[in-house]
Write an enzyme that holds these catalytic residues in place. Structure first.
Site, PDB file in Angstrom:
ATOM      1  N   SER A 143      54.129 -21.647   6.543  1.00 22.85           N
ATOM      2  CA  SER A 143      55.494 -21.294   6.153  1.00 22.85           C
ATOM      3  C   SER A 143      56.273 -20.667   7.313  1.00 22.85           C
ATOM      4  CB  SER A 143      55.456 -20.387   4.922  1.00 22.85           C
ATOM      5  OG  SER A 143      56.739 -20.253   4.357  1.00 22.85           O
ATOM      6  N   ASP A 173      53.157 -26.570   5.902  1.00 26.00           N
ATOM      7  CA  ASP A 173      54.431 -26.525   5.190  1.00 26.00           C
ATOM      8  C   ASP A 173      55.383 -25.502   5.827  1.00 26.00           C
ATOM      9  OD1 ASP A 173      55.687 -27.989   3.164  1.00 26.00           O
ATOM     10  OD2 ASP A 173      55.592 -26.334   1.755  1.00 26.00           O
ATOM     11  N   HIS A 243      53.914 -25.181  -2.340  1.00 22.59           N
ATOM     12  CA  HIS A 243      54.016 -24.630  -0.984  1.00 22.59           C
ATOM     13  C   HIS A 243      52.650 -24.120  -0.509  1.00 22.59           C
ATOM     14  CE1 HIS A 243      56.099 -23.045   2.454  1.00 22.59           C
ATOM     15  NE2 HIS A 243      56.030 -21.788   2.101  1.00 22.59           N
TER      16      HIS A 243
END
Length: 341
Positions: A143, A173, A243
């Site tokens: 992230s 991600d 996610h």
């Protein structure tokens, strides 16, 4: 193992501030056999870290960067660390930047990440000068940590006037908000090889190809198989399920306990993958830790909805999602079974 996140809406609305003291960031060296077995060092005490008897400089070294609102107590770091501790060929260092990754996403965490990354690049260059082998160094980030990895790579290249470049960055991600299409996001030039795993594209994760090789399991977006129907309560377990699936995939790929790998095929699009329209490739392609660093382009695959997620060659031929193991979209988000015993 999972630490509850409180007052999420207040954090996003900017009603809580995080400290901007970069010295709060720490290095954690995990040496096993459990995650409790670790040594902690201040960011600017890299000399002591390099002298730690549990750091073997002849091995590969991974630096893991966690994401927004995370710290060493969250599930993702435990799962990632446990997977690496199964290996005998890799040192694992986690950057604990929990205090800086807190607060409002826009005004605190992103700003702090952009300030911390150049400082970390400076520290890493010092470590490369004193024994850490850049040829065996690999940054993995989830992230916002994935975007920070890109900034670090850019800074190292810039500070050495192109003489040094990180060998590999793997972004799980990488964060979407405030990075696309504004620029300054992770890109293929940030390391000699940049591989990206997309699992929540256009929501929390990057919406477009952004590395040397981009992997799009289950189309790369929400809902990933086995994830509950989104309730769109920001940063809730339900909302983050797809996610988070990126680091579950990564951890499984790191662990050699599972013989079946994340086989993937090159395609122009998810639509082509569904129609079995693959592009020619010479070598088998796997997503994750064992990904060959000679490839480039976009790769597609399907996974199971629970561990083990990898489907091997079966994952390279499209099947209806209802046929995937564990593909139940309940309203209760149950974490997949642990990667390690």
């Amino acid at each position: 193992m999972h630490k509850a996140i409180k007052n999420k809406s207040r954090l996003l609305c900017g009603l809580k501030n995080s400290k901007a003291d970069l010295s709060t960031a720490k290095f954690i060296l995990y040496y096993g056999p459990t995650v409790a077995d670790s040594d902690i060092y201040d960011l600017h005490d890299s000399k002591s870290l390099l002298e730690d008897e549990n750091l073997n400089l002849s091995k590969n070294t991974v630096l893991y960067l966690h994401g927004y609102l995370e710290d060493p107590d969250v599930e993702s770091i435990h799962v990632i660390a446990e997977a690496y501790l199964e290996r005998t060929d890799t040192n694992l260092i986690v950057l604990d930047w929990g205090e800086l990754a807190d607060g409002n996403y826009m005004f605190d965490a992103v700003v702090n990440a952009k300030q911390l990354a150049p400082e970390l690049a400076k520290v890493l260059l010092e470590m490369f000068d004193h024994g850490l082998d850049i040829e065996k160094f690999h940054i993995v980030g989830h992230s916002l940590g994935g975007q920070m990895a890109g900034i670090i790579g850019r800074e190292i290249f810039k500070r050495t006037k192109g003489v040094r470049k990180i060998k590999r960055i793997s972004a799980l991600d990488p964060a979407f908000p405030l990075f696309y299409p504004l620029g300054g996001h992770l890109n293929a030039n940030d390391a000699e090889f940049v591989d990206v795993i997309h699992t929540d594209a256009w929501l929390y994760g990057a919406p477009t190809s952004t590395g040397t090789a981009d992997f799009w399991p289950n189309s790369g977006g929400t809902l990933q198989p086995g994830c509950p129907k989104r309730n769109y309560k920001m940063l809730s377990d339900n909302d983050l399920s797809s996610h988070r699936r990126s680091w579950w995939f990564w951890a499984e790929s790191v662990s050699d306990r599972f013989p079946i790998k994340f086989d993937a095929v090159p395609c122009k699009s998810w639509s082509d993958f569904k129609q079995n329209k693959t592009m020619e490739t010479c070598a088998p392609i796997v997503m994750g830790h064992h990904c060959p660093t000679s490839i480039h382009g976009n790769f597609y695959l399907q996974t199971n909805g629970q561990t083990p997620f990898a489907r091997g060659k079966e994952g390279t031929v499209y099947v209806e999602p209802k046929e995937l193991l564990g593909n139940t979209h309940s309203n209760i988000c149950e974490a997949p079974q642990t990667i390690v015993k």
